[in-house]
Scaffold this motif. Structure first.
Motif, PDB file in Angstrom:
ATOM      1  N   LEU A 282      -5.553  26.885  45.100  1.00 20.74           N
ATOM      2  CA  LEU A 282      -5.959  28.280  45.263  1.00 20.74           C
ATOM      3  C   LEU A 282      -4.939  29.176  44.566  1.00 20.74           C
ATOM      4  N   ALA A 283      -5.452  30.117  43.725  1.00 21.83           N
ATOM      5  CA  ALA A 283      -4.565  30.995  42.953  1.00 21.83           C
ATOM      6  C   ALA A 283      -3.701  31.845  43.878  1.00 21.83           C
ATOM      7  N   LYS A 284      -2.491  32.187  43.396  1.00 17.15           N
ATOM      8  CA  LYS A 284      -1.570  32.992  44.193  1.00 17.15           C
ATOM      9  C   LYS A 284      -2.156  34.373  44.489  1.00 17.15           C
ATOM     10  N   GLY A 285      -2.890  34.910  43.519  1.00 18.45           N
ATOM     11  CA  GLY A 285      -3.518  36.225  43.741  1.00 18.45           C
ATOM     12  C   GLY A 285      -4.510  36.189  44.887  1.00 18.45           C
ATOM     13  N   HIS A 286      -5.269  35.108  44.997  1.00 19.42           N
ATOM     14  CA  HIS A 286      -6.220  34.972  46.098  1.00 19.42           C
ATOM     15  C   HIS A 286      -5.501  34.841  47.432  1.00 19.42           C
ATOM     16  N   ILE A 287      -4.398  34.083  47.425  1.00 18.71           N
ATOM     17  CA  ILE A 287      -3.637  33.913  48.669  1.00 18.71           C
ATOM     18  C   ILE A 287      -3.082  35.259  49.138  1.00 18.71           C
ATOM     19  N   LYS A 288      -2.567  36.049  48.189  1.00 12.67           N
ATOM     20  CA  LYS A 288      -2.016  37.354  48.540  1.00 12.67           C
ATOM     21  C   LYS A 288      -3.108  38.281  49.066  1.00 12.67           C
ATOM     22  N   ALA A 289      -4.313  38.215  48.411  1.00 14.81           N
ATOM     23  CA  ALA A 289      -5.425  39.062  48.871  1.00 14.81           C
ATOM     24  C   ALA A 289      -5.837  38.694  50.296  1.00 14.81           C
ATOM     25  N   LEU A 290      -5.862  37.419  50.599  1.00 13.76           N
ATOM     26  CA  LEU A 290      -6.239  36.986  51.941  1.00 13.76           C
ATOM     27  C   LEU A 290      -5.201  37.388  52.976  1.00 13.76           C
ATOM     28  N   GLN A 291      -3.935  37.391  52.587  1.00 14.45           N
ATOM     29  CA  GLN A 291      -2.871  37.696  53.541  1.00 14.45           C
ATOM     30  C   GLN A 291      -2.601  39.184  53.670  1.00 14.45           C
ATOM     31  N   GLU A 292      -2.685  39.925  52.560  1.00 13.36           N
ATOM     32  CA  GLU A 292      -2.268  41.327  52.588  1.00 13.36           C
ATOM     33  C   GLU A 292      -3.298  42.277  51.966  1.00 13.36           C
ATOM     34  N   GLY A 293      -4.473  41.785  51.567  1.00  6.43           N
ATOM     35  CA  GLY A 293      -5.446  42.613  50.850  1.00  6.43           C
ATOM     36  C   GLY A 293      -5.866  43.840  51.642  1.00  6.43           C
ATOM     37  N   THR A 296      -9.745  48.581  53.231  1.00  7.36           N
ATOM     38  CA  THR A 296     -10.322  49.924  53.335  1.00  7.36           C
ATOM     39  C   THR A 296     -10.845  50.437  52.008  1.00  7.36           C
ATOM     40  N   SER A 297     -10.301  49.948  50.893  1.00  2.00           N
ATOM     41  CA  SER A 297     -10.726  50.417  49.568  1.00  2.00           C
ATOM     42  C   SER A 297     -11.734  49.452  48.968  1.00  2.00           C
ATOM     43  N   SER A 298     -12.558  49.961  48.064  1.00  4.30           N
ATOM     44  CA  SER A 298     -13.586  49.136  47.430  1.00  4.30           C
ATOM     45  C   SER A 298     -12.960  48.017  46.604  1.00  4.30           C
ATOM     46  N   ARG A 299     -11.863  48.348  45.890  1.00  4.28           N
ATOM     47  CA  ARG A 299     -11.212  47.322  45.068  1.00  4.28           C
ATOM     48  C   ARG A 299     -10.598  46.245  45.949  1.00  4.28           C
ATOM     49  N   GLY A 300      -9.957  46.649  47.035  1.00  2.00           N
ATOM     50  CA  GLY A 300      -9.371  45.661  47.945  1.00  2.00           C
ATOM     51  C   GLY A 300     -10.429  44.786  48.587  1.00  2.00           C
ATOM     52  N   ILE A 301     -11.584  45.366  48.970  1.00  2.00           N
ATOM     53  CA  ILE A 301     -12.669  44.585  49.567  1.00  2.00           C
ATOM     54  C   ILE A 301     -13.206  43.576  48.565  1.00  2.00           C
ATOM     55  N   GLU A 302     -13.333  44.000  47.296  1.00  2.00           N
ATOM     56  CA  GLU A 302     -13.827  43.084  46.266  1.00  2.00           C
ATOM     57  C   GLU A 302     -12.849  41.934  46.055  1.00  2.00           C
ATOM     58  N   ALA A 303     -11.532  42.239  46.025  1.00  2.00           N
ATOM     59  CA  ALA A 303     -10.535  41.191  45.845  1.00  2.00           C
ATOM     60  C   ALA A 303     -10.553  40.224  47.021  1.00  2.00           C
TER      61      ALA A 303
END
Length: 892
Positions: A282-293, A296-303
């Motif tokens: 699993l990519a590091k970006g995905h892990i960060k999004a799951l932990q700290e994404g 409330t914002s549309s971009r954060g929800i998409e990530a």
């Protein structure tokens, strides 16, 4: 059954070159029991055609007749209903489904077994047999069964070998060479026997003559065997030479095999490592999004959505055998599980906080305007999380179910508050007051707005202008009491003086329509949101990881039971949507029923408006989804409305039956007759192009029959006004009303009313007119009696009591002046009996004039026949009668 089978074969199938194989006595399922027979038949001609034929007895019952036939190749499915228990029912699927009930299970099983064997033997396309015991269906059809299927009466045909063309030609030539081959078969057979013996002898001699060549052939074979032995010796020496070479090649081959095996293992190991790295990383970006994404914002929800999908793919990867034993794989799976649990908990917490958002700030304004708040912004914000909800549903159903319950709990409280306030305002607009005893304390957030709206309603109606305290003293019961009497047919004539006139009913109709129009889009929007947000359009088949207990809901149970972490789904997701809607909108049906009860209490005729409006909305909802919450709820409420409508009609009929008429006054047009006209006019305007027109037609029939009965009853009890006058005037009014309104279902009653009016008009005319020339009438009755006794008409004048002199004396007693005086008294008497509103005086007077002229012509005819040439005539003419009647009518 054997006798019936024999009779059917003889009478029906043998003439059609068919053979009956099986028969079953059946009747159609669910209908009146009329027995018939289903027969399985085959044709006797090639190619064989297999049919299923329906045979039944004729209407007279003396012979059988063929009714319907289906080709077996058109049969798609045979459904025996139950493969375990005995059940006489079965279905045959041809162009449509035919449902049958056999007289016995044994007959049904025998028939189905025969159909199966015919299918195996004759058809390429195999029929689908469902719910049929495996004992009835065999894997193959033995030859003996084939014969029984093809026809139980056929005899087995011995196998024989056909002659080919050459053999047939030789036999024909042989028979042509012998003239008696046909006429004398025995001589022909002896000749053939002798020729066969001659041929056998020649054959033996030929064999003996070839002995020398056989000996030569044997010598050649011995020499060939010697050569073969020499070749075998040489081959053995060659094999010994090659043996040493073979051992060396085996050693080289084994060495090559080991090298190839090592290379293959290395390639497979590399492939497994690449598979694990590519599918479980699993990519590091995905892990960060799951932990700290940011949720409330549309971009954060998409990530977060993309990261959750990637995590789900990693967790659901199909591992190959042995992978789950690797330590690295176990560590990675544990890491994925922790990430999923952490993100699911964070997502559930965030959505729960969104569910608790208070929208009550706009409630007061919407309620006062009799509109419900629009939750579209709330739904729009939540729909951004729809994909994450689907992910949560597929990975952690326990938290998904918890969110579902929290959403229902919050929305049910929110909608209950909004809907109750909405209905409170609707009741205020209908009655001009709040609920009894509650005053305005029930709506603290909008007290001033509701007060202003209520006062404006009272001011416009001109009824209840005053302070707030006076409004609080008014109750729904007082409003209902105002109409407790005037809602009946007997008091509709006073509606113009009541508080609730046509304008009030129109206002109620608009308010009720507004309530339904507001509730319908609200329910549809919420149902659409639930379906999209909770992802209930697809079948639930993905397992979860937690175990929850069943959640009890009002109006149903939303539950999941788990076995080894796999949720067992409820019957269907439509049921789940309906249960959620029932929980959220549990207050709609009671509030609608209360509003309907209030409307019925204010004016029972409001049930007509409610029936039309509610029927239309139920019809619209059923066109969208017959099983939806809205359709079910409105359908339940429609039952209540229909019950109130029936109750309203029953009350009118009851009050007609209890009507009492004053004994001292003229009857005239009965109140309920005039009021039926007003009711019908009102109902026609309400039910124009309505879906429930049939209910009104049934009510019309009941009411008009009750009106007829009540008119008869009042006419029989009337003392002041003659019975014929009551019947004549009221049925004339009914006929005029039905003619004007043109109610198609009351055509028979319209004709009946006209007939009753005509009959009673004639009866009243004859009764009232009576015998205005009484003595003259008695004189001519005596004349007719003598003629009836056999005296000829021209000889009546010779009778002492009926001579010409007596006739002249009677005629002199009725000069024109006396006749006019009698008619004038008759006119005054009729005028006293008839009422002014129906205006039938001139009609009755004209009928009396015609009846009087008829009697006058009858007397003149008797004078002309019985007193010919006497010159005796009446002292007044028909023209005098017309002048008297016209003068009397004009003078009054």
């Amino acid at each position: 059954m054997t006798a019936i089978k024999h009779a059917l074969q003889r009478d029906i199938f043998t003439p059609n070159d068919e053979r009956l194989l099986s028969i079953v006595n059946v009747c159609k399922a669910g209908k009146k029991k009329r027995n018939c027979f289903l027969c399985a038949t085959v044709t006797t001609e090639r190619p064989v055609q297999v049919n299923v034929v329906k045979v039944k007895k004729s209407d007279k019952g003396d012979f059988y007749k063929r009714q319907t036939a289906w080709a077996l190749r058109d049969l798609a499915v045979v459904d025996a209903k139950d493969a375990v228990k005995e059940n006489p029912e079965f279905d045959l699927h041809f162009d449509k489904v035919y449902k049958w009930v056999a007289s016995s299970t044994v007959e049904k099983n025998t028939f189905i077994s025969c159909i199966w064997k015919l299918n195996q033997r004759y058809l390429r396309k195999k029929i689908d047999f469902i719910n049929v015991s495996s004992q009835l269906l065999e894997e193959s059809v033995p030859s003996g069964e084939n014969q029984s299927v093809a026809g139980g009466d056929e005899e087995a045909v011995d196998e024989y070998q056909e002659l080919n063309a050459r053999e047939e030609q030789d036999i024909e030539i042989m028979m042509e060479g012998c003239e008696y081959a046909i006429s004398n078969a025995e001589a022909f057979a002896e000749k053939l026997s002798r020729e066969l013996q001659v041929l056998d002898g020649a054959n033996i001699q030929s064999i003996m003559a070839s002995e020398k060549q056989v000996n030569i052939l044997m010598k050649l074979l011995d020499e060939a065997l010697k050569e073969v032995d020499q070749i075998e010796l040489k081959l053995s020496s060659y094999e010994e030479m090659l043996q040493s070479v073979k051992e060396q090649m085996d050693q080289i081959s084994e060495s090559n095999h080991l090298i190839h095996l090592s290379n293959t293992n290395n390639v497979k190991l590399l492939s497994e490592i690449e598979f694990l790295v590519n599918h479980m990383d699993l990519a590091k970006g995905h892990i960060k999004a799951l932990q700290e994404g940011d949720l409330t914002s549309s971009r954060g929800i998409e990530a977060c959505t993309n990261a959750a999908d990637a995590l789900l793919q990693c967790m659901n990867v199909a591992l190959r055998p042995g992978h789950d034993m690797l330590h690295a794989v176990k560590q990675q799976q544990q890491r994925f599980s922790d990430l999923r649990e952490q993100f699911a908990r964070r997502l559930a917490s965030h959505l729960n906080s969104l569910f608790g958002h208070d929208q009550s700030s706009t409630l007061a304004q919407h309620s006062v305007e009799l509109t419900l708040p629009n939750h579209h912004p709330f739904h729009r914000d939540l729909l951004r999380y729809a994909k994450l909800m689907e992910w949560l549903k597929n990975t952690d159903y326990g938290k998904y179910e918890g969110l579902t319950k929290n959403y229902m709990d919050y929305l049910s409280r929110l909608y209950e508050r909004e809907i109750k306030d909405f209905f409170e305002v609707a009741k205020i607009k209908m009655t001009g007051t709040t609920r009894e005893g509650k005053k305005f304390a029930t709506l603290p957030r909008k007290e001033s707005a509701v007060k202003q709206e209520t006062e404006s309603l009272h001011g416009s109606s001109g009824k209840l202008t005053g302070s707030t305290s006076s409004l609080n003293k008014l109750s729904v019961q007082s409003s209902g009491n105002r109409r407790s009497q005037s809602s009946s047919l007997l008091d509709m004539g006073n509606m113009s003086a009541s508080d609730l006139d046509v304008a009030d009913r129109t206002k109620f109709d608009k308010i009720f329509e507004q309530v339904l129009s507001e509730l319908e889009p609200l329910c549809l929007a919420e149902q659409d949101f639930i379906s999209k947000f909770f992802k209930l359009q697809q079948h639930q088949s993905i397992s979860g990881t937690t175990t929850n207990e069943a959640e009890e809901m009002d109006g149903g149970t939303l539950s999941r039971s788990y076995t080894s972490g796999v949720p067992q789904t409820i019957s269907s997701e439509k049921d789940m949507i309906r249960q959620m809607m029932t929980k959220i909108f549990r207050c709609i049906e009671p509030e609608l029923n209360n509003l309907i009860a209030l409307g019925d209490k204010i004016d029972s005729f409001n049930s007509l408006y409610m029936l039309v409006k509610m029927s239309h909305h139920v019809w619209t909802a059923q066109n969208v989804d017959p099983a939806s919450f809205l359709s079910t709820t409105l359908g339940n409420v429609l039952v209540t409305v229909k019950r109130n409508f029936d109750k309203c009609i029953s009350n009118q009929m009851k009050q007609m039956d209890e009507v009492k008429i004053s004994k001292k006054s003229k009857v005239g047009i009965l109140p309920f007759v005039a009021e039926f006209e007003e009711f019908a006019a009102l109902a026609e305007s309400i039910f124009k192009n309505a879906e429930r027109r049939g209910d009104l037609d049934k009510a019309y029939i009941k009411l008009i029959r009750a009106v007829f009965v009540s008119v008869e009853k009042v006419a029989n009890e009337s003392q002041k006004t003659p019975r014929d006058v009551v019947m004549m005037e009221n049925f004339h009014h009914i006929f005029a009303t039905l003619s004007r309104l043109k109610i198609s279902c009351l055509e028979a009653e319209k004709k009946e009313a006209k007939q009753k009016y005509t009959d009673h008009l004639q009866s009243y005319v004859i009764y009232s007119l009576g015998q205005p020339l009484e003595k003259l009438n008695h004189f001519f009755e005596g004349v007719e009696a003598r003629v009836a006794q056999g005296i000829r008409e021209e000889e009546v004048s010779y009778q002492l009591a009926f001579n010409k002199q007596e006739l002249r004396k009677v005629i002199k007693e009725y000069p024109g002046k006396e006749v006019k005086k009698g008619l004038d008294n008759l006119y005054k008497k009729v005028d006293k009996h008839l009422c002014e509103e129906e205006n039938l005086l001139q009609v009755v007077w004209h009928s009396m004039q015609d009846e009087f002229i008829r009697q006058y012509k009858h007397f003149e005819g008797l004078i002309a026949r019985c007193y010919p040439g006497s010159g005796i005539t009446m002292e007044f003419t028909i023209q005098d009668i017309l002048d008297y009647c016209s003068s009397i009518a004009q003078s009054h």
